[in-house]
Design a protein around this motif. Sequence first.
Motif, PDB file in Angstrom:
ATOM      1  N   HIS A   1      15.742  -4.778 -10.714  1.00  0.00           N
ATOM      2  CA  HIS A   1      14.554  -5.122 -11.383  1.00  0.00           C
ATOM      3  C   HIS A   1      13.794  -4.235 -10.590  1.00  0.00           C
ATOM      4  N   THR A   2      14.000  -4.220  -9.457  1.00  0.00           N
ATOM      5  CA  THR A   2      13.228  -3.246  -8.553  1.00  0.00           C
ATOM      6  C   THR A   2      12.624  -1.822  -8.857  1.00  0.00           C
ATOM      7  N   ASP A   3      13.368  -1.081  -9.855  1.00  0.00           N
ATOM      8  CA  ASP A   3      13.056   0.255 -10.131  1.00  0.00           C
ATOM      9  C   ASP A   3      12.097   0.153 -11.945  1.00  0.00           C
ATOM     10  N   LEU A   4      12.869  -1.047 -11.819  1.00  0.00           N
ATOM     11  CA  LEU A   4      11.993  -0.993 -13.849  1.00  0.00           C
ATOM     12  C   LEU A   4      10.504  -1.932 -13.052  1.00  0.00           C
ATOM     13  N   GLY A   5      10.240  -2.644 -12.293  1.00  0.00           N
ATOM     14  CA  GLY A   5       8.822  -3.111 -11.573  1.00  0.00           C
ATOM     15  C   GLY A   5       8.371  -2.471 -10.902  1.00  0.00           C
ATOM     16  N   GLU A   6       8.807  -1.627 -11.084  1.00  0.00           N
ATOM     17  CA  GLU A   6       7.314  -0.158 -10.441  1.00  0.00           C
ATOM     18  C   GLU A   6       7.032   0.651 -11.378  1.00  0.00           C
ATOM     19  N   PHE A   7       7.637   0.381 -12.726  1.00  0.00           N
ATOM     20  CA  PHE A   7       7.187   0.826 -14.052  1.00  0.00           C
ATOM     21  C   PHE A   7       6.218  -0.229 -14.767  1.00  0.00           C
ATOM     22  N   VAL A   8       6.863  -1.236 -15.063  1.00  0.00           N
ATOM     23  CA  VAL A   8       6.255  -2.338 -15.606  1.00  0.00           C
ATOM     24  C   VAL A   8       4.759  -2.577 -14.550  1.00  0.00           C
ATOM     25  N   ASP A   9       4.694  -1.712 -13.519  1.00  0.00           N
ATOM     26  CA  ASP A   9       3.584  -2.440 -12.749  1.00  0.00           C
ATOM     27  C   ASP A   9       1.990  -1.279 -13.149  1.00  0.00           C
TER      28      ASP A   9
END
Length: 234
Positions: free
Chosen positions: A223-231
Motif C-alpha cells: 500500500h505504501t509503495d504503490l501509494g507513492e506512485f499513485v500520488d
Amino acid sequence: MMRQYFSALYIVALSLYILSHIVDVPEIGSEIRGYAETLVLYFFLASFAILSFSNIFSKWFKKERKTASETISENLKAHVFTTRIIVFIVVVGFPLFLYFNHSKDWGVSDAVVVAIPTILLAIVIAEQNVYTYLANRLERTGIEQARVAAVYQIVDTMLKDPTRKGIPEQYDIEELEHRLRLWEDRTAEANFAKFASQAIITLRSIKRNNATAVWDQFLDRVHTDLGEFVDSFT
C-alpha cells in the motif's frame, strides 16, 4: 471558427501577394507591398521574441508540482509549438528571406540559401520523431497508471475494511494475485515487473503458511509503495 477565418484571410493575403509579383501593379501598389513585407517581417520577429520570453519566464516563476503525465503533456505541447514555428518560418519566413536577399542584394550565397530550408526541415522531422516517442510514452504511462491503480485499489480496500481480521477471504487473495500476475506479464517497465514478481512470491508464501502477521506487513508495504506512485499521477 476564428482559426478558419484567420486561415482563409492568410490564404487570400498570400494569393494577393503572389499575384502582385505576377502582374504589373502601379507604383503605389509596389510601395504598399514593400511596407507590408517590412511589417510582416517585424511582426514575425517581435511575436517570436515575445512568445520565447514569455515561455522562459513562465517556467522560472511557475513552481507547482506536476505529475508525470502533465510533464509529458507539456513536452508534447512544446514540441508542437516548436514544429509550428519552424513550419511558419519555412512557409512565410524563408520566402521573405529570399525576396529581401534578391531585392536588397544581401549577397547570401546559393549554398546558404539551400542549406536553410534543409536544416529547418531536418529539425521538423526530428521534432516529429520526438513527438511520436512522447505520445507513445504518454499512452504507455496511462496504461501503467491504470494497472497500478487496480492493484492499489484492492489493497486499499482490504486495509480499510472494518470487518477485516487477519488474512481475508480466499477470493480476495486470488483477485490480488490475479492483478499482480497480469501486471507482471503486461508491463513494459522492468521495475514494475520485478515488484509484481516479488509481491506474487510473497503472497503465495503467506497463503501457504497462513502467516497473519506477515500478511499485515505485506499489505502495509504494498500500500505504501504503490501509494507513492499513485500520488505522483493524481
